[in-house]
Enzyme design. Structure first.
Site, PDB file in Angstrom:
ATOM      1  N   SER A 113       0.798  -1.220   0.000  1.00 25.92           N
ATOM      2  CA  SER A 113       0.000   0.000   0.000  1.00 25.92           C
ATOM      3  C   SER A 113       0.834   1.275   0.000  1.00 25.92           C
ATOM      4  O   SER A 113       1.660   1.472  -0.874  1.00 25.92           O
ATOM      5  CB  SER A 113      -0.965  -0.041   1.183  1.00 25.92           C
ATOM      6  OG  SER A 113      -1.855   1.032   1.102  1.00 25.92           O
ATOM      7  N   HIS A 114       0.653   2.089   1.032  1.00 21.98           N
ATOM      8  CA  HIS A 114       1.307   3.394   1.098  1.00 21.98           C
ATOM      9  C   HIS A 114       2.717   3.312   1.684  1.00 21.98           C
ATOM     10  O   HIS A 114       3.380   4.331   1.831  1.00 21.98           O
ATOM     11  CB  HIS A 114       0.456   4.309   1.983  1.00 21.98           C
ATOM     12  CG  HIS A 114       0.187   3.671   3.316  1.00 21.98           C
ATOM     13  ND1 HIS A 114      -0.652   2.599   3.449  1.00 21.98           N
ATOM     14  CD2 HIS A 114       0.687   3.910   4.537  1.00 21.98           C
ATOM     15  CE1 HIS A 114      -0.672   2.223   4.718  1.00 21.98           C
ATOM     16  NE2 HIS A 114       0.131   2.994   5.399  1.00 21.98           N
ATOM     17  N   LYS A 126      -1.813 -10.090  -0.105  1.00 22.03           N
ATOM     18  CA  LYS A 126      -3.071 -10.410   0.572  1.00 22.03           C
ATOM     19  C   LYS A 126      -3.984 -11.180  -0.367  1.00 22.03           C
ATOM     20  O   LYS A 126      -3.861 -11.092  -1.600  1.00 22.03           O
ATOM     21  CB  LYS A 126      -3.757  -9.154   1.098  1.00 22.03           C
ATOM     22  CG  LYS A 126      -4.281  -8.236   0.030  1.00 22.03           C
ATOM     23  CD  LYS A 126      -5.104  -7.146   0.694  1.00 22.03           C
ATOM     24  CE  LYS A 126      -5.655  -6.206  -0.337  1.00 22.03           C
ATOM     25  NZ  LYS A 126      -6.734  -5.365   0.155  1.00 22.03           N
ATOM     26  N   ASP A 278      -2.428   6.574  -3.492  1.00 29.91           N
ATOM     27  CA  ASP A 278      -1.270   5.959  -2.832  1.00 29.91           C
ATOM     28  C   ASP A 278      -0.626   4.858  -3.680  1.00 29.91           C
ATOM     29  O   ASP A 278      -0.959   4.688  -4.853  1.00 29.91           O
ATOM     30  CB  ASP A 278      -1.682   5.400  -1.470  1.00 29.91           C
ATOM     31  CG  ASP A 278      -2.546   4.167  -1.600  1.00 29.91           C
ATOM     32  OD1 ASP A 278      -3.265   4.057  -2.607  1.00 29.91           O
ATOM     33  OD2 ASP A 278      -2.500   3.293  -0.714  1.00 29.91           O
ATOM     34  N   ASP A 280      -0.903   1.607  -4.017  1.00 28.33           N
ATOM     35  CA  ASP A 280      -1.719   0.617  -4.735  1.00 28.33           C
ATOM     36  C   ASP A 280      -3.059   1.185  -5.200  1.00 28.33           C
ATOM     37  O   ASP A 280      -3.933   0.432  -5.650  1.00 28.33           O
ATOM     38  CB  ASP A 280      -1.932  -0.637  -3.877  1.00 28.33           C
ATOM     39  CG  ASP A 280      -2.684  -0.342  -2.594  1.00 28.33           C
ATOM     40  OD1 ASP A 280      -2.604   0.788  -2.092  1.00 28.33           O
ATOM     41  OD2 ASP A 280      -3.367  -1.254  -2.080  1.00 28.33           O
ATOM     42  N   ASP A 282      -5.649   2.661  -3.643  1.00 30.31           N
ATOM     43  CA  ASP A 282      -6.928   2.591  -2.935  1.00 30.31           C
ATOM     44  C   ASP A 282      -7.175   3.788  -2.015  1.00 30.31           C
ATOM     45  O   ASP A 282      -8.295   4.010  -1.578  1.00 30.31           O
ATOM     46  CB  ASP A 282      -7.112   1.259  -2.190  1.00 30.31           C
ATOM     47  CG  ASP A 282      -6.008   0.968  -1.197  1.00 30.31           C
ATOM     48  OD1 ASP A 282      -5.090   1.801  -1.059  1.00 30.31           O
ATOM     49  OD2 ASP A 282      -6.050  -0.113  -0.574  1.00 30.31           O
ATOM     50  N   ARG A 283      -6.127   4.559  -1.717  1.00 29.96           N
ATOM     51  CA  ARG A 283      -6.326   5.740  -0.867  1.00 29.96           C
ATOM     52  C   ARG A 283      -6.466   7.002  -1.714  1.00 29.96           C
ATOM     53  O   ARG A 283      -6.028   7.025  -2.863  1.00 29.96           O
ATOM     54  CB  ARG A 283      -5.120   5.936   0.054  1.00 29.96           C
ATOM     55  CG  ARG A 283      -4.937   4.820   1.035  1.00 29.96           C
ATOM     56  CD  ARG A 283      -3.808   5.113   1.994  1.00 29.96           C
ATOM     57  NE  ARG A 283      -3.797   4.084   3.028  1.00 29.96           N
ATOM     58  CZ  ARG A 283      -3.322   4.248   4.246  1.00 29.96           C
ATOM     59  NH1 ARG A 283      -2.795   5.389   4.584  1.00 29.96           N
ATOM     60  NH2 ARG A 283      -3.377   3.278   5.115  1.00 29.96           N
ATOM     61  N   THR A 345     -11.310  -0.814  12.327  1.00 30.77           N
ATOM     62  CA  THR A 345     -10.411  -0.414  11.238  1.00 30.77           C
ATOM     63  C   THR A 345     -10.108  -1.614  10.352  1.00 30.77           C
ATOM     64  O   THR A 345      -9.814  -2.704  10.840  1.00 30.77           O
ATOM     65  CB  THR A 345      -9.099   0.127  11.839  1.00 30.77           C
ATOM     66  OG1 THR A 345      -9.400   1.332  12.532  1.00 30.77           O
ATOM     67  CG2 THR A 345      -8.066   0.402  10.766  1.00 30.77           C
ATOM     68  N   SER A 366      -8.353   6.937   7.343  1.00 31.95           N
ATOM     69  CA  SER A 366      -7.022   6.676   6.776  1.00 31.95           C
ATOM     70  C   SER A 366      -7.025   6.857   5.261  1.00 31.95           C
ATOM     71  O   SER A 366      -6.443   6.060   4.539  1.00 31.95           O
ATOM     72  CB  SER A 366      -6.561   5.282   7.169  1.00 31.95           C
ATOM     73  OG  SER A 366      -7.538   4.327   6.791  1.00 31.95           O
ATOM     74  N   LYS A 377     -11.424  -0.109  -0.961  1.00 32.02           N
ATOM     75  CA  LYS A 377     -11.513   1.340  -1.073  1.00 32.02           C
ATOM     76  C   LYS A 377     -10.889   1.732  -2.408  1.00 32.02           C
ATOM     77  O   LYS A 377     -10.096   0.986  -2.973  1.00 32.02           O
ATOM     78  CB  LYS A 377     -10.857   2.020   0.113  1.00 32.02           C
ATOM     79  CG  LYS A 377      -9.404   1.703   0.350  1.00 32.02           C
ATOM     80  CD  LYS A 377      -8.986   2.373   1.651  1.00 32.02           C
ATOM     81  CE  LYS A 377      -7.515   2.162   1.974  1.00 32.02           C
ATOM     82  NZ  LYS A 377      -7.294   0.845   2.612  1.00 32.02           N
TER      83      LYS A 377
END
Ligand code: G16
Length: 544
Positions: A113-114, A126, A278, A280, A282-283, A345, A366, A377
């Site tokens: 991710s980030h 994952k 971010d 990947d 998703d953010r 979370t 987040s 997300k």
């Protein structure tokens, strides 16, 4: 091509965290480490023989090597087909989209991710189930228990797959389809949003935007959608090429790590709209001219304006937020007369609510926002949602937020992160807080009286599964909250997250800097938990 059985021994640190297994690249490169985890995933699943798996990642360092290992293991374990994004690329929301669109058995997403990437930085993996969402806790726990007793894994002696040519290839009895990683996702966005109105805005000559892809996976998606399909000026997408080390940057779209974009939004020729995504994809972070929209406010504003957006104009079934996310969305839900769920979370906790049709939109503090279109997300989706709202309302971002606060009140909010602290101290801090929740209830600290203090426990509204120890909440009788939890995504030491929030309805105080409005609560957050005593820190490292 022969199937090989490789003997191995368990690693004791393969319990998935908030979002899969994240470790330093060097840990994943250790002999058998990745293969053990992949076999543990397969061992925890049933009925995948002959079925299709989706695999892709955010392009970070070790992505390609990991993909080749996974492909050979999938073939040896009996999958019928694997769909792989060309170049090994699939953003997390695009992977979710592909899993759902082609009704595959599930998918494996390679990303931390980030977190930064590169030989000395982070990697992650994952498993997502057939609904396109992160595996729920009962599957991640089953993977973990498989990882504790694994004795062998299956692989195949075969040449590497060509990841860069779209089309079909064969690996033993398994076919490998290299797919365009962008088109299915871009087509879906075109269904959800009013591209004509957005194109009209972006080509009007009076509106400019800047999207910072942070040298990460969203670049090709943003270029296709914003610049090609919506006609935004060339160069609207900054840092658009996915790099294995993100150009040495930290691909986390917040005020600290996207500082060039943030600075440009305050310059004389600032664009009207700024956004970032971010590692990947998703953010998301949403910015107006000289204006930052907190993720919690963004979720509430998206929900309040859903009627303006064609894909959501039919109404919202309900909404959800993670527990530490501000209560701004609760106010909108109350006004709309729909349910608002409070989950722990982790995006995986939204999956059942989305599948059961109980919610349409959900989000987290987040920098995560999403809807029932996929089960992750979705950074670019949130940016497009905002762009659609801007195209319809034709107002600056800041005005839309101010009007929202006037109408609903503001949940003034900040998060203080203490990063890289010693795990023992962090655990001790949480333990003592947990032990004191009973005695804290009813105590007063200056103007603040604790109404309830507890360790958040969640009962899933669909399958009644219970998830305990999800963070210490201190709820004050004036609606203010302090929440403490340890991050489940870091790879070094521990990160203490402190979430601080207070409702404000006084029109004269709505515009105040949160660090000023919340000064007393911030001070209390530190003294109540004795942060300095347990961590040695006197100030947070990252404040958002
Ligand atoms: C992941 C999860 C999110 C969670 C975030 C932060 O996001 O998917 O649900 O809110 O981590 O978790 P923590 O506070 O435990 O570090 P991502 O974008 O890292 O996949």
């Amino acid at each position: 091509m022969e199937i090989q059985t490789i003997n191995t021994t368990p690693f004791d640190d393969q319990r998935p965290g908030t979002s899969g297994l994240r470790k330093k690249v060097k840990v994943f490169q250790a002999p058998h480490y990745l293969a053990n985890f992949v076999q543990s995933i397969f061992n925890a699943l049933e009925g995948y023989q002959g079925k299709t798996l989706v695999v892709g990642g955010d392009g970070r360092y070790y992505n390609r090597e990991a993909l080749q290992i996974i492909l050979k293991m999938a073939a040896a374990n009996g999958f019928g087909k694997v769909m792989v994004g060309c170049g090994g690329i699939l953003s997390t929301p695009a992977a979710s989209c592909v899993i759902r669109k082609y009704k595959t058995f599930g998918g494996i997403i390679l990303s931390a991710s980030h977190n930064p990437g590169g030989p000395d930085d982070d990697f992650g993996i994952k498993y997502n189930t057939c609904n396109g969402g992160p595996a729920p806790e009962k599957i991640t726990e089953a993977i973990y228990s498989q990882s504790r007793e694994i004795a062998e894994y299956l692989t195949m002696e075969a040449a590497d797959i060509d990841l860069d040519t779209i089309g079909m290839q064969q690996l033993g009895n398994m076919s490998v389809e290299i797919i365009d990683p962008v088109s299915d996702y871009a087509d879906m966005m075109e269904q959800l949003f009013d591209f004509d109105a957005m194109r009209a805005l972006l080509t009007s000559g009076t509106f400019t935007m800047r999207f910072d892809a942070m040298n990460a996976v969203t670049g090709p998606y943003a270029q296709e959608i914003l610049e090609k399909r919506l006609g935004a000026a060339a160069g609207t997408v900054l840092r658009g090429e996915p790099l294995a080390d993100f150009g040495g940057a930290h691909p986390d779209p917040n005020l600290v790590h996207a500082k060039e974009l943030v600075a440009s939004m305050s310059s004389n020729d600032a664009p009207d709209f700024g956004a970032a995504s971010d590692g990947d994809g998703d953010r998301n972070m949403i910015l107006g001219r000289d204006f930052y929209v907190t993720p919690s406010d963004s979720l509430a504003i998206i929900a309040a304006n859903a009627a303006h957006v064609s894909g959501y104009a039919q109404g919202l079934a309900g909404v959800a937020r993670s527990m530490p996310t501000s209560q701004a969305i609760d106010r909108v839900a109350a006004a709309l007369g729909i349910d608002c769920y409070e989950t722990p979370t982790g995006w995986k906790f939204f999956g059942n609510l989305l599948d059961a049709g109980k919610i349409t939109l959900c989000g987290e503090e987040s920098f995560g926002t999403g809807s029932n279109h996929v089960r992750e997300k979705d950074g670019l989706w949130a940016v497009l949602f905002w762009l659609n709202i801007l195209a319809v309302r034709k107002q600056p971002v800041a005005d839309i937020v101010h009007e929202h606060w006037q109408q609903y009140g503001r949940d003034v909010y900040t998060r203080h992160d203490y990063e890289g602290i010693a795990t023992e101290g962090a655990n001790a801090l949480m333990q003592q807080l947990r032990a004191r929740t009973g005695e804290l209830s009813g105590q007063s600290f200056g103007d603040y009286t604790v109404e309830l203090a507890d360790d958040f426990s969640y009962t899933d509204a669909v399958d009644n599964s219970v998830s305990s120890n999800q963070g210490i909440r201190i709820l004050f009788d004036n609606g203010a909250r302090i929440v403490y939890r340890l991050s489940g995504t870091g790879t070094e030491g521990a990160t203490l997250r402190v979430y601080i929030e207070q409702p404000e309805t006084n029109p004269d105080k709505l515009e105040q800097d949160p660090q000023v409005s919340l000064a007393e609560l911030i001070r209390l957050s530190s003294t109540i938990a004795e942060i300095e005593k347990f961590t040695g820190r006197t100030a947070a490292d990252v404040i958002t």
